[in-house]
Design an enzyme around this catalytic site. Structure first.
Site, PDB file in Angstrom:
ATOM      1  N   LEU A  92       3.608 -27.834  -3.259  1.00  0.00           N
ATOM      2  CA  LEU A  92       2.688 -26.909  -2.605  1.00  0.00           C
ATOM      3  C   LEU A  92       3.428 -25.788  -1.909  1.00  0.00           C
ATOM      4  O   LEU A  92       4.383 -26.048  -1.161  1.00  0.00           O
ATOM      5  CB  LEU A  92       1.823 -27.667  -1.593  1.00  0.00           C
ATOM      6  N   SER A  93       3.005 -24.559  -2.127  1.00  0.00           N
ATOM      7  CA  SER A  93       3.483 -23.413  -1.370  1.00  0.00           C
ATOM      8  C   SER A  93       4.998 -23.252  -1.526  1.00  0.00           C
ATOM      9  O   SER A  93       5.479 -22.991  -2.625  1.00  0.00           O
ATOM     10  CB  SER A  93       3.061 -23.565   0.096  1.00  0.00           C
TER      11      SER A  93
END
Length: 497
Positions: A165-166
Site C-alpha cells: 500500500l502507498s
C-alpha cells in the site's frame, strides 16, 4: 528556466511521504513523528503473527514478521505484504484481510516492517535507489525474507507474490522490476510506477503529477532494473481510488502503461467489468488470452487500501485510517494470482477474434458498427473504450446515447456457447458529429485562465480528462485538443484537429 518547484498542497492524512517532509521542515517533522507513533500503534505482537530473526545480512535494517496457517504443507505459495507510512506489520496484518485468505487458500504470508530509524514516518524508501534497487538496502532485505520463508516453511519458489500500500506499493513496483525472477505476481495499491523517483523532490512530483512518459519509456525503466536477458515477467494488479489526492490517479495510468508495455499487450483493455464498491476491473491479456495486467479503479475512493469488512466469502479486512470500506482488494488479488487454485485470471474463449470491424455510420449521439461473423459464435460482446456495452447475436450494432463530437474506440469479441469471450478484434474509432475538435498551444497558466485546464496544488490538469500537464506557470507550454465540449486531452505529440 521555470519557476521553482512549489511545495505540494498537503493532502488529507499526508500519508505517503510525511516522513520525508521532516527532512525538509524540522519543526513540522516533530509533530508528524508524534502523529505517526500514535497511528502505528505497538510493535507487531498479535496472536498468529510471529517475528522472525536472523533472516540474512539485512542491509535495509528491516524486521520480518510472518503468519503461517497451521499444518501448512510444503510447496504452498508465499505472499509478501508491505505496509504504508505510519503503519506497522501488525497494523497491516490486522486490517488488510490477507490472513483470512492465507487460511482459506493455504499460503504463508510475510509482513516486512520498517521503522523510524530508516524513515522518520516509517515509510519504505521506494524513492531511494540505495533501498529500492536489486541487491541493495531494503530491497535486498525483503529478498532475504523471501529466501528465509522458502527455506523455513517450504514455500514454492515459483509461486511467490508481493503486494503493498502507498509507499509499500511504490516499493512493490520496484521489487517486481528488480526481482522478476523471484516474484510471479504483484499488486500495487495506491502506489507508484517502478523507478518513478530517485530523490525526495522527484517523489513529490510522482505523487502529485507523475511524469507523462510513453509506455516504452516506462517499460524501459523496468527492463533496465531487471537482470539482463529477462524474458519472463510477473503478472501485475493495480488498485487506485479516483478521489485519491495523495497519490494521484494518473499514477495508475502510468503503472498500466509501464507493465502493459513490458508484457507487450498494448494499452487497450481486452475486456472490462463492474465489481462491487463502484469498482471497474480492466483486463489486459497476453498473447495466449491470459490476464497479465489488471487495473481496478474504485470510484470515489480516497487514498488507502480497499477492504470490505464482513464474514462473506468475498469480504475481508477491517476499516480504519487508510483502510477504506469499498471492496476486498485482497480477495480479488488472490483470485488474479490464482491462489484459489484455478491458475489465476479467467480462462479465455477459444473462438478467434472477429475481423472486418468497421464504422458504418455516425450521428451526433450514435455510432453504427458491422463485422464479419465467426463460425461457432453464440453471440458477440461489443466493447466501447475497453468496457463491454452490449451483447448481440447479430454482426451489426448501433451504440446510442453518445456525446456529440466525441471519439470512441470499439472492439468486438466472439462469445462461445459456454459464455467465454475470445480475443478482441482490432480497434476502430467512431467520432460522433455535432462538434469540431480544436487545438490550443499555450502556457499552463494561459490554459487555466482560458478554462481549458485547472490548477491544483501548484500543478495544471486538462479540463475534462484530468490529464496532468506539469507545473502551473507561464514557462510550461502544452498543446491541448478539445475533443468534445469542455473536454480536453494533452496532444503534445500531434494534434489531429
Amino acid at each position: 528556466m521555470g519557476q521553482p518547484h512549489p511545495p505540494p498542497r498537503a493532502p488529507k492524512g499526508r500519508h505517503l511521504l510525511e516522513g520525508v517532509r521532516r527532512w525538509i521542515t524540522a519543526a513540522a517533522g516533530a509533530l508528524i513523528l508524534t502523529a505517526a507513533l500514535v497511528a502505528a500503534g505497538p510493535p507487531a505482537s498479535a496472536a498468529g503473527l510471529t517475528q522472525v530473526t536472523g533472516f540474512g545480512t539485512n542491509p535495509g535494517n528491516l524486521s520480518m514478521y510472518a503468519y503461517v496457517p497451521d499444518a501448512l504443507p510444503a510447496g504452498a505459495p508465499l505472499v509478501v505484504a508491505l505496509h504504508g507510512c505510519t503503519q506497522s506489520a501488525n497494523d497491516y496484518y490486522a486490517h488488510s484481510g490477507w490472513p483470512k485468505f492465507a487460511d482459506r487458500y493455504g499460503f504463508a504470508a510475510v509482513f516486512p516492517q520498517t521503522s523510524g530509524a530508516n524513515n522518520a514516518n516509517s515509510c519504505f524508501n521506494w524513492f531511494q535507489p540505495g533501498d529500492s534497487a536489486r541487491g541493495r538496502g531494503e530491497a535486498l532485505s525483503i529478498k532475504q525474507m523471501v529466501d528465509e520463508a522458502i527455506s523455513r516453511y517450504g514455500s514454492d519458489p515459483g509461486r511467490v507474490f508481493i503486494t503493498g500500500l502507498s509507499a509499500g506499493g511504490g516499493m512493490t513496483a520496484n521489487m517486481l522490476a528488480a526481482y522478476p525472477d523471484v516474484f510471479a505476481g504483484g499488486s500495487v495499491d495506491s502506489g507508484l510506477p517502478a523507478s518513478c523517483a530517485d530523490s525526495v523532490t522527484a517523489a513529490y512530483t510522482c505523487m502529485y503529477s507523475p511524469p507523462d512518459r510513453t509506455p516504452a519509456q516506462w517499460g524501459n525503466l523496468v527492463r533496465s532494473a531487471a537482470p539482463a536477458g529477462t524474458t519472463s515477467w510477473p503478472r501485475v494488479a493495480i488498485w487506485q481510488g479516483t478521489a485519491d489526492t495523495t497519490v494521484r490517479p494518473a499514477n495508475a495510468t502510468e503503472l498500466r502503461d509501464q507493465w502493459t508495455d513490458v508484457w507487450g499487450t498494448g494499452q487497450t483493455p481486452s475486456r472490462s467489468e463492474s465489481l462491487p464498491g463502484g469498482t471497474t476491473r480492466s483486463v489486459y491479456a497476453d498473447a495466449s488470452g491470459r490476464s497479465a495486467v489488471e487495473v481496478y479503479s474504485i470510484s470515489g475512493m480516497a487514498h488507502g487500501l480497499a477492504v470490505d469488512p464482513g464474514s462473506g466469502a468475498e469480504q475481508c479486512g477491517t476499516a480504519g485510517t487508510y483502510y477504506l470500506d469499498t471492496i476486498c482488494s485482497s480477495y480479488h488479488t488472490a483470485l488474479f494470482w490464482g491462489l484459489d487454485g484455478d491458475g489465476g485470471g479467467e480462462e479465455p474463449g477459444t473462438l478467434p477474434a472477429p475481423t472486418g470491424l468497421t464504422v458504418t455510420a455516425t450521428t451526433g449521439s450514435t455510432a453504427s458498427l458491422s463485422w464479419t461473423g465467426v463460425t461457432g459464435a453464440a453471440s458477440y460482446a461489443v466493447l466501447r473504450d475497453g468496457t463491454e456495452v452490449a451483447t448481440t447475436t447479430s454482426t451489426t450494432y448501433t451504440d446510442t446515447g453518445l456525446t456529440s463530437g466525441t471519439a470512441y474506440d470499439y472492439t468486438v469479441a466472439a462469445v462461445d456457447s459456454a459464455g467465454a469471450a475470445g480475443p478482441a478484434s482490432s480497434t476502430v474509432t467512431a467520432t460522433t458529429g455535432g462538434f469540431t475538435p480544436t487545438c490550443h498551444t499555450a502556457s499552463n497558466y494561459a490554459h487555466t485562465v482560458a478554462g481549458r485546464a485547472y490548477a491544483d496544488g501548484g500543478y495544471a490538469y486538462a479540463q475534462g480528462s484530468g490529464q496532468p500537464m506539469g507545473l502551473w506557470n507561464t514557462f510550461t507550454t502544452r498543446t491541448l485538443q478539445q475533443t468534445s465540449p469542455g473536454h480536453y486531452v494533452v496532444a503534445d505529440a500531434g494534434c489531429p484537429a
